[in-house]
Design an enzyme around this catalytic site. Structure first.
Site, short mmCIF file in Angstrom:
data_model
loop_
_atom_site.label_atom_id
_atom_site.label_comp_id
_atom_site.label_asym_id
_atom_site.label_seq_id
_atom_site.Cartn_x
_atom_site.Cartn_y
_atom_site.Cartn_z
N CYS A 1 1.05 -8.55 -8.86
CA CYS A 1 2.17 -8.24 -7.06
C CYS A 1 2.60 -9.38 -6.27
CB CYS A 1 1.66 -7.08 -6.21
SG CYS A 1 2.65 -6.67 -5.09
N ASP B 1 7.00 -3.43 6.17
CA ASP B 1 8.53 -3.57 5.73
C ASP B 1 9.01 -4.18 6.32
OD1 ASP B 1 6.89 -2.60 3.66
OD2 ASP B 1 7.33 -0.84 3.83
N ARG C 1 15.99 -1.11 -5.72
CA ARG C 1 14.83 -0.09 -5.78
C ARG C 1 15.31 0.59 -4.32
NH1 ARG C 1 9.99 -3.74 -7.60
NH2 ARG C 1 9.33 -1.01 -7.16
N ARG D 1 -3.47 -6.70 -4.89
CA ARG D 1 -3.33 -5.05 -3.88
C ARG D 1 -4.15 -4.66 -4.80
NH1 ARG D 1 3.16 -3.57 -3.05
NH2 ARG D 1 1.79 -1.98 -2.31
N LYS E 1 12.60 6.41 0.35
CA LYS E 1 12.49 5.97 -0.65
C LYS E 1 10.67 6.47 -0.92
CE LYS E 1 10.98 1.44 -1.69
NZ LYS E 1 9.84 1.17 -2.32
N ASN E 2 10.11 5.81 0.37
CA ASN E 2 8.48 6.35 0.16
C ASN E 2 7.85 7.34 0.75
OD1 ASN E 2 8.28 3.37 -0.19
ND2 ASN E 2 7.85 2.34 1.35
N1 EPU Z 1 -5.73 -1.49 -0.24
C1 EPU Z 1 -7.34 -2.31 -0.60
N2 EPU Z 1 -7.23 -1.09 -1.50
C2 EPU Z 1 -6.51 0.38 -1.67
C3 EPU Z 1 -5.57 -0.27 -1.41
C4 EPU Z 1 -4.96 -0.20 -0.61
O1 EPU Z 1 -8.17 -2.65 -0.23
O2 EPU Z 1 -7.14 0.17 -2.72
C5 EPU Z 1 -4.76 -2.39 0.98
C6 EPU Z 1 -4.14 -3.30 0.50
O3 EPU Z 1 -4.08 -4.89 -0.37
C7 EPU Z 1 -3.29 -3.57 2.14
C8 EPU Z 1 -3.82 -2.29 2.68
O4 EPU Z 1 -4.97 -1.66 2.04
O5 EPU Z 1 -3.54 -5.02 2.65
C9 EPU Z 1 -2.70 -1.60 2.95
O6 EPU Z 1 -1.74 -1.09 1.64
P1 EPU Z 1 -1.54 0.23 0.87
O7 EPU Z 1 -2.22 1.01 0.36
O8 EPU Z 1 -1.02 1.00 2.36
O9 EPU Z 1 0.02 -0.42 0.41
P2 EPU Z 1 0.77 0.95 -0.55
O10 EPU Z 1 0.33 2.29 -0.29
O11 EPU Z 1 0.30 0.07 -2.14
C10 EPU Z 1 2.67 1.35 0.93
C11 EPU Z 1 3.92 0.96 0.30
C12 EPU Z 1 4.42 -0.51 0.88
C13 EPU Z 1 3.84 -0.52 2.03
C14 EPU Z 1 2.57 -0.16 2.43
C15 EPU Z 1 1.64 -0.70 3.54
C16 EPU Z 1 4.82 2.84 -0.47
C17 EPU Z 1 5.67 3.63 -2.15
N3 EPU Z 1 4.74 1.77 -1.11
O12 EPU Z 1 2.02 1.01 -0.11
O13 EPU Z 1 6.46 -0.08 0.91
O14 EPU Z 1 4.38 -2.06 2.13
O15 EPU Z 1 2.34 0.88 2.29
O16 EPU Z 1 2.93 0.31 4.63
O17 EPU Z 1 5.32 3.78 -0.14
C18 EPU Z 1 7.72 -1.15 0.35
O18 EPU Z 1 8.35 -0.06 0.25
O19 EPU Z 1 8.68 -2.93 0.26
C19 EPU Z 1 6.72 -1.42 0.05
C20 EPU Z 1 6.06 -2.42 -0.18
#
Ligand code: EPU
Length: 433
Positions: A117, A309, A401, A122, A22-23
């Site tokens: 969230c 995850d 999802r 986030r 998915k991701n």
């Molecule tokens: N963060 C920041 N600033 C940003 C972005 C992120 O401080 O601008 C922080 C977040 O608050 C968090 C950390 O950085 O503490 C990591 O967040 P990240 O941005 O890596 O998460 P994401 O890209 O929004 C993806 C996955 C999530 C998974 C995370 C971490 C997808 C669609 N989502 O989210 O997947 O938990 O990476 O590996 O790829 C899931 O599939 O259940 C899921 C939640």
């Protein structure tokens, strides 16, 4: 609203096939906005999150078509729309990754700012910082982020308090591939899903170097052409199934996996006493005499560390282990809502700051429980497989999802699990991922 009923205590046997990731799929779908010509994607999972992204792409002028062989065809037909519709974007946080492609391909992007969230705060500050460093003018209006200006490339540092950002890296990479200059992204995320996106983009003619490292060098090109691409296997679904096989002490083989994507998980499972045979594209659980694991500790981290995850699923596993384990969440320190629901099944868990302390118990008992997000639902289904009696997992739209036909796959290996359709006035439209 559907629920999943599990009558626990059955042994499992056979193969559990893993779907496409998915991701990896979601950002690759957004990347289609950058491409001139048709794209064919294989191994795309049939999930509600994927359907949501397809609806967003359609609104943005992309023609989409599922072929009878399961491949997905996409092609940009209309490049005039630059605003992602709020009604769809609010359903899924991941849709924020259309920001970079829209900006660089259509000159301006207007995308709804992601709201709250269940994991806690986030932010998307790193996404925006990256775009600003590449030449973007960022503004906010009516709940939307607007990025305008010429993408020139540049140097950006995407490290945050907890390490790198997965979708932030994806967003900035997608803007950089068509920027009019070279971009260096330091502290890029190196999750397999980010690597898959970069490799897909290179197959379309992008010039990204350093894939799989924290430093990406991206030379902007004038255009990208279509290609055929097969999405990597879903490592999180694979890890979830592995937990199910181990918890039920069953001879189950998880097939179609990339074991190299699961090294942190395999390390912890082996430390806990799981007996695993790892092949090129499968992982087999070999039942043990005692059928019970030893408690081990985990700390979630960006890849190649233990993935957040899989934290909830590992907690379900540790709930029945011998001894006390400490699970520390470093990516989303508030991602513990599942702990209270697992307690309803008899798990002994207490919270201390960003950690959960789990005292293993031999027996869990079935109960009605409520899914709060995608991975939490998976942990409750796992616990239900071993709990005595009936477990009803409510709000299973969360699980749809990210897990393709989970109850059907588990039925095929002998689980007593079924989906019960119930008519409901409303299903939540709030996104967690
Ligand atoms: N963060 C920041 N600033 C940003 C972005 C992120 O401080 O601008 C922080 C977040 O608050 C968090 C950390 O950085 O503490 C990591 O967040 P990240 O941005 O890596 O998460 P994401 O890209 O929004 C993806 C996955 C999530 C998974 C995370 C971490 C997808 C669609 N989502 O989210 O997947 O938990 O990476 O590996 O790829 C899931 O599939 O259940 C899921 C939640």
């Amino acid at each position: 609203m559907d629920r999943i009923l599990i009558r626990g205590g059955r042994g499992l046997t056979g193969n559990l096939p893993v779907s496409g990731s998915k991701n990896a799929t979601l950002p690759i779908l957004a990347a289609v906005l950058l491409v001139d010509g048709p794209v064919v994607l294989r191994n795309v999972p049939r999930l509600t999150d994927v359907e949501t992204m397809l609806r967003i792409l359609e609104q943005l002028g992309v023609a989409t078509n599922w072929r009878p062989d399961g491949a997905l065809e996409l092609e940009v037909k209309d490049k005039t729309v630059y605003q992602a519709p709020y009604d769809l974007v609010r359903k899924m946080r991941a849709s924020f990754v259309v920001l970079g492609p829209l900006w660089v391909r259509r000159g301006v992007a207007k995308v709804s700012y992601p709201g709250g969230c269940v994991f806690g705060h986030r932010p998307v500050d790193l996404h925006l910082k990256g775009m600003r460093d590449l030449g973007g003018d960022i503004s906010f209006e009516g709940g939307n982020v607007i990025v305008a200006g010429r993408a020139k490339g540049g140097v950006t540092f995407l490290g945050g308090n907890y390490g790198s950002t997965v979708l932030g890296t994806a967003n900035v990479v997608m803007a950089a591939v068509l920027a009019q200059g070279t971009t260096y992204i330091e502290y890029a995320a190196l999750e397999p899903e980010v690597q898959d996106l970069c490799k897909f983009l290179n197959a379309c003619g992008a010039r990204i170097k350093g894939i799989g490292s924290h430093l990406l060098e991206i030379e902007g090109v004038d255009m990208l052409h279509g290609c055929e691409w097969s999405i990597i296997p879903d490592r999180i679904e694979a890890g979830t199934f592995l937990c199910g096989a181990i918890m039920t002490n069953s001879p189950v083989t998880v097939t179609g996996v990339e074991p190299m994507h699961l090294l942190a998980m395999l390390d912890r499972l082996r430390a806990a006493g799981a007996n695993l045979e790892v092949g090129k594209d499968f992982i087999r659980n070999i039942p043990t005499a005692s059928g019970r694991l030893k408690a081990v500790d985990i700390t979630t981290m960006p890849h190649p560390g233990f993935p957040t995850d899989l934290q909830a699923q590992f907690m379900a596993l540790m709930a029945r282990a011998e001894g006390v384990s400490v699970i520390t969440e470093k990516v989303y320190p508030e991602r513990f809502i599942h702990a209270s629901e697992l307690q309803r099944l008899g798990a002994r868990i207490r919270r201390e700051g960003p950690s959960a302390i789990i005292e293993g118990t031999e027996e869990l008992q079935g109960a009605p429980v409520m899914a709060s997000d995608l991975r939490a639902s998976a942990s409750l289904v796992l616990a239900g497989l071993v709990a005595r009696g009936d477990t009803n997992v409510h709000r299973v739209y969360h699980i749809d999802r990210g897990y393709e036909k989970i109850e059907k796959k588990l039925q095929c290996v002998g689980a007593d699990i079924e989906r019960i359709h119930e008519t409901s006035p409303r299903a939540s439209e709030v996104s967690e991922n």
